[in-house]
Enzyme design. Structure first.
Site, PDB file in Angstrom:
ATOM      1  CB  SER A 136      -6.570  13.950   7.732  1.00 52.96           C
ATOM      2  OG  SER A 136      -7.857  13.956   7.145  1.00 52.96           O
TER       3      SER A 136
ATOM      4  CG  ASN B 108      -0.868  15.322   6.880  1.00 51.85           C
ATOM      5  OD1 ASN B 108      -0.421  15.036   5.776  1.00 51.85           O
ATOM      6  ND2 ASN B 108      -1.531  14.466   7.621  1.00 51.85           N
TER       7      ASN B 108
ATOM      8  CE  LYS C 276      -1.849   8.063  13.973  1.00 49.26           C
ATOM      9  NZ  LYS C 276      -1.037   7.275  13.045  1.00 49.26           N
TER      10      LYS C 276
ATOM     11  N   GLY D 173       0.846  -1.192   0.000  1.00 46.38           N
ATOM     12  CA  GLY D 173       0.000   0.000   0.000  1.00 46.38           C
ATOM     13  C   GLY D 173       0.874   1.231   0.000  1.00 46.38           C
TER      14      GLY D 173
ATOM     15  CD  GLU E   2      -7.989   3.929   6.898  1.00 49.41           C
ATOM     16  OE1 GLU E   2      -7.252   2.946   6.856  1.00 49.41           O
ATOM     17  OE2 GLU E   2      -7.588   5.075   7.187  1.00 49.41           O
TER      18      GLU E   2
ATOM     19  CG  ASN F  10      -7.634  11.140  10.776  1.00 51.98           C
ATOM     20  OD1 ASN F  10      -6.847  11.901  11.344  1.00 51.98           O
ATOM     21  ND2 ASN F  10      -7.240  10.026  10.212  1.00 51.98           N
TER      22      ASN F  10
ATOM     23  CE  LYS G 247      -6.969   5.446   2.549  1.00 51.84           C
ATOM     24  NZ  LYS G 247      -6.699   6.550   3.502  1.00 51.84           N
TER      25      LYS G 247
ATOM     26  CB  ALA H  85       2.913  11.461   3.841  1.00 51.90           C
TER      27      ALA H  85
ATOM     28  N   GLY I  81       0.658   4.470  -0.932  1.00 52.30           N
ATOM     29  CA  GLY I  81       0.105   5.807  -1.097  1.00 52.30           C
ATOM     30  C   GLY I  81       1.025   6.807  -0.436  1.00 52.30           C
TER      31      GLY I  81
END
Length: 312
Positions: free
Chosen positions: A256, A254, A186, A7, A269, A194, A79, A131, A9
């Protein structure tokens, strides 16, 4: 050491690109062939959001699952909605000693990996790196922070070589024995950031500009903390809300992952983030009305985006 990113991305490319720059043998696996071809043809361009500097690195990229065979480490960055499918697909390519590390958002990915790879090969991690995917072969490194990793079977010595590689690549890395604490710590950060960035169509830092939004962030975090407390889960930081605000500030530029999903008409997600708190709260008979409302709004927008995509 051969490290394959499953993945590739924004986040997968960031970690894979930096590891390749540090001298590791890296495979960036992704089904997005335009990205794979661009990386192989021109290299991976990593823009530093703080300085504007651009670094071009040259990891190997592939859209062929067989390319990850014989890997010492598989880092999962897909994801959460596709973790089950990916774990089943790549199980055949993992060797007895291969470490399979999830650095994904949300709750439940480690359970899926343990079911397919066993606790002895599964590692769980969380990262405060940020990122943004700019286009095929191009990403922006938009936020920096520590990365914590842990073995599901408690044998932390298995992670020593990987932790050293990540540190050489410029990622502040810590090995921890607290798997559950890591994931929930997290999760609560993602819960506070998010979905709101996606709903408001703003980058992380803009959440802090509005007192009403900061109050909603606090509501989301406090509901999640109540659930964590009922489950006797200890977090890795002392002041959760202050930590959420701090992460939003440090990753101010950033976009999200959930907002990026909205922008690309992809399923989010949400069920693994705010929706996970709703699910856990229901098991405990606890009300979490703000998280439930946010989850319903994002799910509805997921449906609308899906319908829009089908019509195009």
């Amino acid at each position: 050491m051969k490290i394959s990113i499953i993945g590739s991305g924004a986040m997968g490319s960031l970690f894979g690109g930096k590891l390749a720059q540090a001298g590791e043998k890296v495979i960036l696996y992704d089904v997005y062939k335009e990205h794979v071809n661009a990386v192989n043809r021109e290299g991976l361009s990593i823009e530093d959001a703080g300085t504007g500097d651009i670094t071009v690195v040259h990891p190997e990229a592939s859209a062929e699952p067989e390319s990850v065979a014989e890997s010492d480490v598989l880092i999962i960055f897909v994801k959460s909605t596709t973790t089950e499918e990916v774990a089943a697909q790549f199980k055949a390519f993992a060797r007895p000693h291969t470490i399979v590390l999830t650095l994904q958002n949300g709750l439940g990915n480690d359970e899926i990996l343990r079911r397919h790879f066993g606790s002895e090969r599964t590692a769980v991690g969380v990262t405060s790196q940020g990122a943004t995917f700019l286009g095929p072969g191009k990403i922006r490194h938009a936020g920096k922070g520590p990365t914590h990793i842990s073995m599901a079977d408690g044998r932390e010595e298995k992670l020593a070589a990987l932790a050293e590689a990540l540190s050489r690549a410029g990622f502040e890395t810590h090995i921890s024995a607290e798997v559950t604490s890591l994931v929930w710590s997290k999760l609560i950060i993602n819960i506070g950031i998010n979905a709101l960035t996606a709903l408001l169509n703003v980058k992380n830092g803009r959440l802090l500009e509005f007192e009403d939004v900061k109050a909603i962030m606090a509501d989301l975090v406090n509901e999640a903390l109540a659930v964590a407390s009922r489950k006797n889960i200890r977090l890795i930081y002392d002041d959760p809300l202050a930590t959420v605000y701090d992460v939003a500030m440090k990753t101010a530029s950033n976009t999200s992952s959930m907002l990026q999903d909205f922008q690309r008409n992809r399923q989010t997600e949400i069920d693994f983030i705010n929706g996970a708190i709703v699910k856990e709260a229901k098991k405990l008979g606890m009300p979490v009305p703000v998280n439930e409302t946010i989850t319903r709004l994002v799910r509805t927008l997921d449906t609308l985006h899906s319908q829009k995509g089908d019509q195009q």
